[in-house]
Design an enzyme around this catalytic site. Structure first.
Site, short mmCIF file in Angstrom:
data_model
loop_
_atom_site.label_atom_id
_atom_site.label_comp_id
_atom_site.label_asym_id
_atom_site.label_seq_id
_atom_site.Cartn_x
_atom_site.Cartn_y
_atom_site.Cartn_z
N CYS A 131 -71.99 20.03 -10.77
CA CYS A 131 -73.14 20.28 -9.91
C CYS A 131 -72.75 20.17 -8.43
O CYS A 131 -72.58 19.07 -7.91
CB CYS A 131 -74.24 19.27 -10.23
N CYS A 134 -75.37 18.43 -6.24
CA CYS A 134 -75.41 16.96 -6.36
C CYS A 134 -74.22 16.32 -5.64
O CYS A 134 -74.36 15.29 -5.01
CB CYS A 134 -75.35 16.52 -7.82
N ASP A 135 -73.04 16.92 -5.79
CA ASP A 135 -71.81 16.21 -5.39
C ASP A 135 -71.05 16.84 -4.23
O ASP A 135 -70.14 16.22 -3.68
CB ASP A 135 -70.85 16.14 -6.60
#
Ligand code: NAP
Length: 311
Positions: A131, A134-135
């Site tokens: 992701c 997200c990261d």
């Protein structure tokens, strides 16, 4: 006894919740491990009708939940341990507690597909991720070369997003043309930081001993040549697998594990309906998930109306 239990709070589950709540069925909505579903991990959603400027994925899901709760949906954080659909009423075990219900709407969505490499598994959360939203902004990826694997819309969207942080993004694809939509391809290919690597697969993620991704080993599937590429992160974006394991042996699935639907959103079990990505290997869009969530709610409501005498 519940009238309707909805499993999942992505677009399908929450739309089903809005419709069943407005039909006065007071649905119990179970979040599963990822409240809000996969859209909460996306950045701006540009193709959900009604938002000409786009809308943040997390915000969209919060809005849907609020809308469902306004009409009486009960959203509960809970993990589904098992189900027993062998008779009526339907039984679900959630965090050790048994819930019985007249109808169930399965909207458990899907999860990212892994490459299946031991080194990938060993380095998950140490530079391997599924992701970008997200990261991608983590300090370890800033101004570093990164790798994205895949050739679909997700891979190209993630690669484009990662150019905000990375020094360059190597896009590894197993063929010589992308599967992604034309608009995504144009956007990605005109970005000077994105470097496609065609006809290639990742055979190993490097850095296991150091517990930190340092590169990937690649194989060109046309020539058989192997090479290594230095990078600080590997973002795997090669599609998804449906979350159906908990229904094994109870709900019919196709070869890919997607729930097989009969008429509309009906499954092989009376009173059990399915909506969204868990039953859709073709479209997998937020709006199609919402659409089938609506359909499942209407069908559950009709089923309850027709079958009242059975309860
Ligand atoms: P996808 O369209 O199924 O693409 C998966 C990609 O990964 C394909 O290019 C595939 O290669 C490759 N792949 C699959 N297994 C692989 C493996 N084991 N090793 C290496 N490569 C592998 O999945 P997606 O990109 O996640 O998209 C899913 C759906 O969501 C699509 O309908 C897409 O349009 C939609 N989506 C839309 C947006 C948007 O509109 N903004 C954004 C993201 C996703 P091949 O091409 O060779 O099969």
């Amino acid at each position: 006894m519940e009238q309707v239990v909805i499993i999942g709070t992505g677009c399908a589950g929450l739309t089903a919740a809005i419709y069943t709540a407005r039909a006065n069925l007071s649905p119990l909505v179970l979040t599963g491990a990822m409240p809000g579903g996969l859209l909460t991990t996306t950045s701006t959603v540009e193709n959900f009708p009604g938002f000409p400027e786009g809308i943040d994925g997390f915000q969209l899901m919060q809005n849907l939940q609020k809308q469902a709760e306004r009409f009486g949906a009960r959203v509960q954080f809970g993990h589904l341990d098992s189900v027993d659909f062998s008779g009526h009423p339907l039984k679900l075990v959630v965090d050790g507690e048994t819930i019985i219900s007249k109808t169930v709407i399965v909207a458990t969505g899907s999860k990212p597909r892994a490459l299946g490499l031991p080194s990938e598994e060993a380095l998950e959360k140490h530079g391997v991720t599924y992701c970008a939203t997200c990261d991608g902004a983590l300090p370890q990826f800033r101004n570093q070369p990164l790798v994205v694997v895949g050739g679909g819309d997700s891979a190209l969207e993630e690669a484009t997003y990662l150019t905000r942080f990375a020094s360059e993004v190597h896009l590894i694809h197993r063929r010589d043309s992308f599967r992604a939509s034309v608009i995504m391809q144009e956007r990605a290919l005109k970005n000077p930081k994105i470097k496609p690597v065609w006809n290639s697969v990742v055979t190993e993620v490097l850095g296991v001993a150091e517990k930190k991704v340092s590169g990937v080993r690649l194989k060109n599937i046309e020539t058989g040549m192997t090479s290594t590429l230095s990078c600080a992160g590997v973002f795997v974006a090669i599609g998804h697998v449906p979350n159906t394991a908990v229904f094994n042996g109870q709900l019919e699935t196709d070869a890919g594990g997607y729930i097989q639907l009969r008429e509309g959103t009906r499954t092989n079990v009376r009173g059990v309906f399915a909506a969204g990505d868990v039953a859709d290997s073709v479209y997998r869009q937020a709006i199609t998930a919402a659409g089938t969530g609506c359909a499942a709610a209407i069908e559950a409501e009709r089923f309850l109306g027709e079958e009242t005498e059975n309860y």
